[in-house]
Structures are given as C-alpha cells and as structure tokens.
Motif scaffolding. Structure first.
Motif, mmCIF file in Angstrom:
data_model
loop_
_atom_site.group_PDB
_atom_site.id
_atom_site.type_symbol
_atom_site.label_atom_id
_atom_site.label_comp_id
_atom_site.label_asym_id
_atom_site.label_seq_id
_atom_site.Cartn_x
_atom_site.Cartn_y
_atom_site.Cartn_z
ATOM 1 N N ASP A 103 -7.847 12.270 12.254
ATOM 2 C CA ASP A 103 -8.280 13.413 13.068
ATOM 3 C C ASP A 103 -9.500 14.126 12.488
ATOM 4 O O ASP A 103 -9.841 15.221 12.937
ATOM 5 C CB ASP A 103 -7.135 14.429 13.199
ATOM 6 C CG ASP A 103 -5.955 13.870 13.967
ATOM 7 O OD1 ASP A 103 -6.151 12.929 14.766
ATOM 8 O OD2 ASP A 103 -4.833 14.370 13.766
ATOM 9 N N ASN A 104 -10.152 13.515 11.481
ATOM 10 C CA ASN A 104 -11.279 14.158 10.784
ATOM 11 C C ASN A 104 -10.884 15.540 10.285
ATOM 12 O O ASN A 104 -11.639 16.497 10.409
ATOM 13 C CB ASN A 104 -12.517 14.249 11.684
ATOM 14 C CG ASN A 104 -13.128 12.908 11.958
ATOM 15 O OD1 ASN A 104 -13.203 12.073 11.064
ATOM 16 N ND2 ASN A 104 -13.539 12.680 13.192
ATOM 17 N N GLY A 105 -9.697 15.644 9.697
ATOM 18 C CA GLY A 105 -9.210 16.926 9.223
ATOM 19 C C GLY A 105 -8.712 16.897 7.789
ATOM 20 O O GLY A 105 -7.839 17.680 7.429
ATOM 21 N N VAL A 106 -9.260 16.002 6.966
ATOM 22 C CA VAL A 106 -8.774 15.869 5.594
ATOM 23 C C VAL A 106 -9.032 17.127 4.774
ATOM 24 O O VAL A 106 -8.175 17.556 4.004
ATOM 25 C CB VAL A 106 -9.393 14.633 4.898
ATOM 26 C CG1 VAL A 106 -9.008 14.582 3.425
ATOM 27 C CG2 VAL A 106 -8.939 13.366 5.592
ATOM 28 N N TYR A 107 -10.189 17.751 4.952
ATOM 29 C CA TYR A 107 -10.492 18.948 4.154
ATOM 30 C C TYR A 107 -9.522 20.077 4.488
ATOM 31 O O TYR A 107 -9.043 20.771 3.593
ATOM 32 C CB TYR A 107 -11.948 19.378 4.339
ATOM 33 C CG TYR A 107 -12.914 18.428 3.673
ATOM 34 C CD1 TYR A 107 -13.245 18.581 2.330
ATOM 35 C CD2 TYR A 107 -13.468 17.358 4.367
ATOM 36 C CE1 TYR A 107 -14.120 17.699 1.708
ATOM 37 C CE2 TYR A 107 -14.339 16.476 3.747
ATOM 38 C CZ TYR A 107 -14.653 16.646 2.422
ATOM 39 O OH TYR A 107 -15.508 15.773 1.803
ATOM 40 N N ALA A 108 -9.219 20.257 5.753
ATOM 41 C CA ALA A 108 -8.237 21.274 6.145
ATOM 42 C C ALA A 108 -6.858 20.908 5.587
ATOM 43 O O ALA A 108 -6.133 21.769 5.098
ATOM 44 C CB ALA A 108 -8.183 21.403 7.662
ATOM 45 N N PHE A 109 -6.504 19.632 5.656
ATOM 46 C CA PHE A 109 -5.234 19.156 5.114
ATOM 47 C C PHE A 109 -5.132 19.477 3.625
ATOM 48 O O PHE A 109 -4.087 19.891 3.137
ATOM 49 C CB PHE A 109 -5.135 17.640 5.346
ATOM 50 C CG PHE A 109 -4.046 16.947 4.563
ATOM 51 C CD1 PHE A 109 -2.723 17.029 4.968
ATOM 52 C CD2 PHE A 109 -4.343 16.203 3.431
ATOM 53 C CE1 PHE A 109 -1.719 16.381 4.254
ATOM 54 C CE2 PHE A 109 -3.353 15.557 2.716
ATOM 55 C CZ PHE A 109 -2.034 15.645 3.128
ATOM 56 N N LEU A 110 -6.248 19.312 2.900
ATOM 57 C CA LEU A 110 -6.263 19.565 1.461
ATOM 58 C C LEU A 110 -6.452 21.048 1.125
ATOM 59 O O LEU A 110 -6.370 21.425 -0.036
ATOM 60 C CB LEU A 110 -7.375 18.754 0.796
ATOM 61 C CG LEU A 110 -7.230 17.236 0.856
ATOM 62 C CD1 LEU A 110 -8.490 16.558 0.343
ATOM 63 C CD2 LEU A 110 -6.003 16.777 0.082
ATOM 64 N N GLY A 111 -6.716 21.874 2.132
ATOM 65 C CA GLY A 111 -6.941 23.295 1.892
ATOM 66 C C GLY A 111 -8.316 23.572 1.314
ATOM 67 O O GLY A 111 -8.515 24.548 0.595
ATOM 68 N N LEU A 112 -9.287 22.711 1.644
ATOM 69 C CA LEU A 112 -10.656 22.852 1.150
ATOM 70 C C LEU A 112 -11.609 23.140 2.298
ATOM 71 O O LEU A 112 -11.329 22.800 3.451
ATOM 72 C CB LEU A 112 -11.102 21.555 0.458
ATOM 73 C CG LEU A 112 -10.265 21.067 -0.715
ATOM 74 C CD1 LEU A 112 -10.758 19.690 -1.166
ATOM 75 C CD2 LEU A 112 -10.325 22.062 -1.862
ATOM 76 N N ASP A 113 -12.754 23.750 1.968
ATOM 77 C CA ASP A 113 -13.796 23.947 2.961
ATOM 78 C C ASP A 113 -14.540 22.630 3.150
ATOM 79 O O ASP A 113 -14.922 21.985 2.167
ATOM 80 C CB ASP A 113 -14.790 25.026 2.504
ATOM 81 C CG ASP A 113 -14.158 26.406 2.472
ATOM 82 O OD1 ASP A 113 -13.241 26.652 3.283
ATOM 83 O OD2 ASP A 113 -14.580 27.240 1.648
ATOM 84 N N PRO A 114 -14.766 22.215 4.395
ATOM 85 C CA PRO A 114 -15.493 20.961 4.617
ATOM 86 C C PRO A 114 -16.959 21.120 4.224
ATOM 87 O O PRO A 114 -17.516 22.212 4.310
ATOM 88 C CB PRO A 114 -15.341 20.717 6.118
ATOM 89 C CG PRO A 114 -15.020 22.041 6.706
ATOM 90 C CD PRO A 114 -14.332 22.836 5.636
ATOM 91 N N PRO A 115 -17.595 20.034 3.784
ATOM 92 C CA PRO A 115 -19.008 20.121 3.421
ATOM 93 C C PRO A 115 -19.865 20.380 4.654
ATOM 94 O O PRO A 115 -19.545 19.891 5.742
ATOM 95 C CB PRO A 115 -19.314 18.763 2.801
ATOM 96 C CG PRO A 115 -18.256 17.850 3.298
ATOM 97 C CD PRO A 115 -17.058 18.699 3.589
ATOM 98 N N PRO A 116 -20.958 21.145 4.497
ATOM 99 C CA PRO A 116 -21.841 21.425 5.649
ATOM 100 C C PRO A 116 -22.371 20.122 6.237
ATOM 101 O O PRO A 116 -22.689 19.190 5.514
ATOM 102 C CB PRO A 116 -22.980 22.247 5.042
ATOM 103 C CG PRO A 116 -22.496 22.699 3.711
ATOM 104 C CD PRO A 116 -21.433 21.747 3.273
#
Length: 175
Positions: free
Chosen positions: A88-101
C-alpha cells in the motif's frame, strides 16, 4: 527512534528466513536505520520480543515468530503487516516514521493531510487526461478513415485476381 527487527539467525524454516530477508533487504535498500536483534543467539532478545508483542497480535499458539518489528518500544507488526504496508506504499507510516520528501508515501500523506491534490500534481493529471483524450480521438479518426476508404474504393474482380509475375518484372536491375 530506532527500528528494531527481531530475527532468528538459526531458523530451520525457509519461510521465516525469506520473510526476515525481505524485511531487512527493504530497510537497507531504502536506507532506513534499523537494529537487527537475534532471538536465537540472545535469550534476553527472545524474552523481550515475546513480552512486547501485544496479545491481540499473537498467533493462536501464543508464541510470535520472527520477524517482529518495533519502533523503539512501540510494536509495529509482523511480516504480514509489513508486507501489506509495503503493498500500500505505507511502510513509513507502518514504522512510525516520516516518509522522505518526494516519495509516493509523502505524496499520499500530503493528500490525506490537506484533503486535496497539490496544485502541481493537478496540472500533471490534466496533461495525462488530455493525452488520453487525444489518443482516443486519433483512434476514432483512424477507424473512421479506414471505413471511409473502404466505402469509396470497392474491390473489383479484376483487382482481386492475382497477376502472374513475368520474368522481366522478376529481374533485378544490377547496374
């Protein structure tokens, strides 16, 4: 905040090994800082992992299998949850991190946060739609012109018959 991935270096299961490698490979490829904690070589790691996986996330037998993923003390999920987040292109949210710009996930987060598509992306969407419309129009024009050509030039019996090739027509001019 450090991502902790609990793995078993001495697993007899190829499925577990593949899942662990998938998680670790993804984190390395995306330059996400993480710490690999081996539950097979360190009893404290195994104990900590088992105590900190929430009850509702535990399998039916009660023993969570690696890989298990945490952000410091916060439980993120197991391989299946990681895999779904990746799809779902949601790994950063899953990890609790801000996605890179500039990432797809950052773009999706901006849309969710603002409730609309950013202006520069709207222009891109319109260009794509116009290109699709142009392509569709050209396809219709091509079909219409082929139908017109067929109607204007019926095939006669003389044109339908093949003419034999003579020796003079068959020779190639080699000068």
């Amino acid at each position: 905040m450090v991502i902790k991935v609990f793995i078993a270096s001495q697993s007899g299961s190829t499925a577990i090994k593949k899942k662990q490698q998938d998680v670790l490979g993804f984190l390395e490829a995306n330059k996400i800082d993480f710490k690999e904690l081996d539950i097979a070589a360190n009893e404290d790691n195994r104990k900590w992992m088992r105590e900190n996986v929430p009850g509702e996330k535990r399998p039916q037998n009660g023993i969570p299998l690696p890989p298990q993923i945490f952000n410091d003390e916060l439980y993120c999920g197991d391989f299946e949850a990681f895999f779904n987040a990746k799809e779902d292109n949601g790994v950063y949210a899953f990890l609790g991190l801000d996605p890179p710009p500039g990432s797809k996930e950052a773009h999706q987060a901006a849309i969710i946060q603002n409730g609309e598509v950013p202006e520069n992306d709207k222009a891109d969407e319109n260009i794509g739609e116009n290109e699709a419309d142009k392509h569709e129009e050209s396809v219709h024009q091509t079909i219409e012109s082929e139908e017109t050509d067929e109607e204007e030039q019926p095939v006669t019996e003389e044109e339908d018959e093949e003419q034999p090739v003579t020796e003079e027509e068959d020779e190639v001019d080699e000068s």
